[in-house]
Scaffold this active site. Structure first.
Site, PDB file in Angstrom:
ATOM      1  N   LYS A  51      33.152  -1.824  83.784  1.00 37.62           N
ATOM      2  CA  LYS A  51      32.468  -1.984  82.588  1.00 37.62           C
ATOM      3  C   LYS A  51      31.967  -0.407  82.108  1.00 37.62           C
ATOM      4  CE  LYS A  51      28.310  -3.607  84.508  1.00 37.62           C
ATOM      5  NZ  LYS A  51      27.362  -4.843  84.291  1.00 37.62           N
ATOM      6  N   TYR A 294      11.505  28.438  78.049  1.00 35.47           N
ATOM      7  CA  TYR A 294      10.507  28.063  77.003  1.00 35.47           C
ATOM      8  C   TYR A 294       9.259  27.592  77.532  1.00 35.47           C
ATOM      9  CZ  TYR A 294      14.346  28.506  73.645  1.00 35.47           C
ATOM     10  OH  TYR A 294      15.343  29.100  72.865  1.00 35.47           O
TER      11      TYR A 294
END
Length: 361
Positions: A51, A294
């Site tokens: 699945k 950053y």
């Protein structure tokens, strides 16, 4: 107007390098299947759960690896089951028993019956679906789902006693009951399995009730164990098992791993099937005191050799892993430094034996 199939777009796409790639290991998949084969009885059938696009590994790709090595395939949607049948046809494979675990619309039952796909019945089926199957002159093989304590799909003990599953008996020309299943609630997150043992008791009582009501016979496939149950709860290894996360080489939880270590003489080995690989974009040394990424969230305490990898959160690498995760560089752990960026990771390769040639993570 330029279309995706235009020569200009094709030319651009042919020039663009692939930043990263996914690889599936056939050897790892086979090893994991062998691990579970060793856990279950020789008379038990080994089923695998495909699945969610095979847990993100690719349905067709995993079919290629496991189809001929297992007894049952479990999927969640009718479309997935029909994809399996189409794949078998296209690749000259025999039909493998395939079971749909999820919800089915009335108009889908006939196509599944025609394709010899088995389905899970988790509650009363509406009259429209019954009449549609009956009119098609098909007979549908079904597994009855019992709710033994998960509180999700399935007939509760009260529903069985009140006759809510009796329509299966009344419509034997439509439904052939070949299996009974349940789903455990709490085998993965604990090392003590009293709740699962109680669920097994309720399950066996439910099978007995189905037999008393003549809905199933004495010979019916019973399946309760998923990966955790198959590894740590021997009484749950019945006539079939449904292996999900373990097939892909991941432990259901740290508690499952601990329980398996305690129960057995040796710890079963599970090997990850999927690898995400990328070549470095830049390798260089930053002097002590340099900031990385950053926000200046990481500062090098010493001279640090870094590799810039051209993947980031745009590609699916979680930003929450910033400053916490590692990647493998030539099999050696390299910490992620600073923030995960949209298209880049920066990792510390100071202690990685890189040898000659480019760095790949």
């Amino acid at each position: 107007m330029t279309t995706p199939d235009s020569p200009a777009i094709r030319a651009i796409s042919e020039r663009l390098p692939v930043a990263s790639r996914i690889e599936l290991s056939e050897d790892a998949a086979i090893s994991n299947l062998d691990t579970f084969r060793a856990q279950i009885a020789a008379t038990s059938r080994l089923g695998v759960v495909l699945k969610g696009n095979a847990y993100g590994h690719g349905l067709r790709e995993m079919l290629e690896l496991v189809h001929d090595r297992v007894d049952l395939l479990y999927v969640i949607t009718p479309d997935d089951a029909l994809t399996v049948r189409q794949w078998e046809l296209s690749n000259s494979r025999v039909h493998r028993d395939t079971v749909v675990l999820g919800a089915i619309a009335a108009h889908e039952y006939v196509e599944l019956a025609h394709a010899k796909v088995q389905v899970v019945i988790a509650g009363p089926v509406d009259r429209e679906a019954v009449e549609t199957i009956l009119a098609s002159k098909n007979r549908l093989q079904v597994h009855i789902h019992l709710d033994t304590g998960l509180g999700r799909e399935g007939f509760t003990p009260q529903q069985l006693r009140s006759g809510e599953a009796d329509f299966l008996l009344h419509h034997r020309d439509v439904f052939e009951c070949i299996g009974v299943m349940t789903h455990f609630s709490n085998t993965e997150d604990v090392t003590e399995q009293s709740y699962a043992v109680e669920q097994l008791r309720v399950f066996h009582e439910g099978v007995g009730e189905l037999r008393r009501r003549l809905i199933v016979g004495d010979v019916v496939e019973r399946h309760t164990a998923a990966s955790a149950g198959a590894l740590v709860l021997p009484p749950s290894r019945l006539s079939a098992v449904r292996i999900g996360i373990g097939l892909y080489g991941l432990w259901p939880s740290s508690e499952t791993r601990l329980s398996a270590r305690v129960l057995g003489d040796t710890l079963p080995v599970l090997r990850p099937v999927l690898s995400w690989k990328v070549p470095s974009q830049i390798v260089k040394t930053l002097p002590a005191g340099s900031y990385v990424g950053y926000g200046c969230t990481y500062r090098c305490a010493v001279d640090t050799r870094i590799a810039v990898l051209p993947v980031g959160y745009f590609d699916g690498y979680p930003r929450l892993a910033s400053g916490k995760a590692h990647v493998l560089v030539r099999g050696q752990r390299a910490p992620v430094l600073g923030r995960v960026m949209m298209n880049h990771l920066i990792v510390d390769v100071s202690n990685v034996t890189t040898g000659d040639g480019p760095i790949h993570a």
